[in-house]
Design an enzyme around this catalytic site. Structure first.
Site, PDB file in Angstrom:
ATOM      1  N   SER A  26       0.823  -1.206   0.000  1.00 33.57           N
ATOM      2  CA  SER A  26       0.000   0.000   0.000  1.00 33.57           C
ATOM      3  C   SER A  26       0.863   1.264   0.000  1.00 33.57           C
ATOM      4  CB  SER A  26      -0.925   0.018   1.223  1.00 33.57           C
ATOM      5  OG  SER A  26      -1.623   1.246   1.296  1.00 33.57           O
ATOM      6  N   THR A  73      -9.182  -1.426   2.913  1.00 38.70           N
ATOM      7  CA  THR A  73      -8.933  -1.852   1.538  1.00 38.70           C
ATOM      8  C   THR A  73      -9.267  -3.333   1.400  1.00 38.70           C
ATOM      9  OG1 THR A  73      -7.322  -1.768  -0.270  1.00 38.70           O
ATOM     10  CG2 THR A  73      -6.481  -2.391   1.909  1.00 38.70           C
ATOM     11  N   LYS A  77     -13.699  -4.276   2.321  1.00 40.10           N
ATOM     12  CA  LYS A  77     -14.594  -3.120   2.171  1.00 40.10           C
ATOM     13  C   LYS A  77     -16.066  -3.489   2.345  1.00 40.10           C
ATOM     14  CE  LYS A  77     -11.716  -0.273  -0.870  1.00 40.10           C
ATOM     15  NZ  LYS A  77     -11.696   0.479  -2.160  1.00 40.10           N
ATOM     16  N   ASP A 113     -14.353   7.046  -2.484  1.00 39.33           N
ATOM     17  CA  ASP A 113     -14.022   6.700  -3.863  1.00 39.33           C
ATOM     18  C   ASP A 113     -14.891   7.452  -4.869  1.00 39.33           C
ATOM     19  OD1 ASP A 113     -11.907   4.923  -3.459  1.00 39.33           O
ATOM     20  OD2 ASP A 113     -13.253   3.241  -3.102  1.00 39.33           O
ATOM     21  N   GLY A 138     -15.647  -3.700 -15.511  1.00 36.86           N
ATOM     22  CA  GLY A 138     -15.676  -4.193 -14.145  1.00 36.86           C
ATOM     23  C   GLY A 138     -17.028  -3.992 -13.497  1.00 36.86           C
ATOM     24  N   ALA A 139     -17.264  -4.735 -12.410  1.00 33.66           N
ATOM     25  CA  ALA A 139     -18.521  -4.629 -11.675  1.00 33.66           C
ATOM     26  C   ALA A 139     -18.298  -4.671 -10.172  1.00 33.66           C
ATOM     27  CB  ALA A 139     -19.461  -5.764 -12.086  1.00 33.66           C
ATOM     28  N   GLY A 141     -16.301  -3.103  -6.484  1.00 33.06           N
ATOM     29  CA  GLY A 141     -16.460  -1.871  -5.737  1.00 33.06           C
ATOM     30  C   GLY A 141     -15.941  -0.642  -6.458  1.00 33.06           C
ATOM     31  N   ALA A 142     -14.785  -0.754  -7.106  1.00 29.30           N
ATOM     32  CA  ALA A 142     -14.231   0.395  -7.823  1.00 29.30           C
ATOM     33  C   ALA A 142     -15.118   0.791  -8.990  1.00 29.30           C
ATOM     34  CB  ALA A 142     -12.818   0.077  -8.305  1.00 29.30           C
ATOM     35  N   LEU A 228      -7.573   2.630 -13.640  1.00 28.70           N
ATOM     36  CA  LEU A 228      -7.454   2.877 -12.206  1.00 28.70           C
ATOM     37  C   LEU A 228      -6.233   2.202 -11.590  1.00 28.70           C
ATOM     38  CD1 LEU A 228     -11.133   2.745 -10.890  1.00 28.70           C
ATOM     39  CD2 LEU A 228      -9.767   4.722 -11.557  1.00 28.70           C
ATOM     40  N   TYR A 230      -2.401   1.810 -10.780  1.00 27.54           N
ATOM     41  CA  TYR A 230      -1.279   2.755 -10.727  1.00 27.54           C
ATOM     42  C   TYR A 230       0.076   2.047 -10.636  1.00 27.54           C
ATOM     43  CZ  TYR A 230      -1.904   1.903  -5.705  1.00 27.54           C
ATOM     44  OH  TYR A 230      -2.048   1.303  -4.466  1.00 27.54           O
TER      45      TYR A 230
END
Length: 287
Positions: A26, A73, A77, A113, A138-139, A141-142, A228, A230
């Site tokens: 992290s 995280t 979550k 977020d 995607g489906a 949380g983000a 998203l 990084y």
């Protein structure tokens, strides 16, 4: 953590941290400790590795241990949202907590977020979603956070690319409730699509992932692409976008914006974004 931050740690130090499993990679400790030092705050941010079966007692222990809050995280979550009684409307919609604040001896669950993605779109990318079209891969949380931010910002049309229709159902229902037209497709069927904004909200393309997105829509100079991820700083999707003349961003800006919102929730002060960004880039360079 800087040496000066270590010297300040004492009985009056406010403690926060990140709860996850694992948390060794992290960037949040580097980001937040740099921010606290720059703001002259007697705060410290710790990595808190918590195995899934220990999440409930870990959350219970935050208050008696004197924590001011925490980030949450993967993979915690969703379960955190179920365990924390007081939470924001966004937590209810997303079924996910990424920030905890301790208020009056109780835990408050928040999700930064959504607002973080909106800030990133407008401040970093200069993109106004109103009246535009978007494709989100995607489906999880983000993806749900991005979709909610776009729906609230007035996106005219949303397409969601997901392999599992049942998993995508809550996202689709949430967006439809905001009266935004949404279409669900498989990731392999996106090659003939066109969108003003393309967002990858999946792990596909990450440093430890061998896969790449099986198909991408038409890309060109008028398209904004956001991955998203990084780490690595440049992904296959970003390279393909730039080769086609599109504008492409990685996920570091979104990470920083949602972290800034957590900082503001805890401290009540504006976050020093430039300092946080420099700390994140330095931490990535050390990997």
């Amino acid at each position: 953590m800087s040496a000066s931050a270590e010297v300040r740690i004492g009985g009056g130090t406010h403690v926060v941290g990140i709860i996850g499993w694992p948390v060794s990679q992290s960037l949040s400790p580097a980001i937040h400790n740099a921010a606290f030092a720059a703001a002259g705050l007697d705060w410290v941010y710790l990595p808190l590795p918590v195995e899934p079966e220990w999440l409930q007692p870990a959350l219970i222990g935050i208050v008696p241990l004197g924590f001011a809050g925490a980030n949450v995280t993967m993979p915690h979550k969703t379960e955190a949202a179920e365990l924390i009684q007081r939470h924001s409307d966004d937590v209810t919609l997303l079924r996910a907590v990424n920030t905890i604040a301790v208020r009056g001896g109780e835990l408050e669950g928040h999700n930064t977020d959504v607002a973080g993605f909106d800030r990133f779109l407008r401040r970093d990318a200069g993109f106004d979603p109103a009246g535009r079209s978007a494709l989100v891969y995607g489906a999880g949380g983000a993806a749900r956070a991005c979709a909610l931010a776009l729906a609230r910002a007035g996106i005219a049309r949303l397409t969601v690319a997901a392999r599992n229709e049942a998993r995508a159902a809550p996202l689709v229902k949430m967006v439809e409730a905001l009266e935004v037209p949404v279409t669900l497709v498989r990731p392999s069927d996106t090659g003939e699509l066109a969108a003003d904004l393309v967002v990858n909200a999946t792990p596909v393309g990450g440093r430890d992932a061998e896969q790449v997105l099986p198909s991408v829509p038409h890309l060109g100079p008028d398209v904004l692409v956001i991955d998203l991820l990084y780490d690595p700083p440049s992904t296959d999707l970003q390279r393909r976008a730039r080769e086609a003349g599109a504008t492409a961003f990685g996920g570091l800006g979104h990470l920083l914006e949602q972290a800034a919102l957590s900082f503001e929730l805890w401290t009540g002060q504006p976050a020093p974004l430039e300092v946080m960004s420099a700390a994140a880039l330095a931490a990535l360079a050390d990997r």
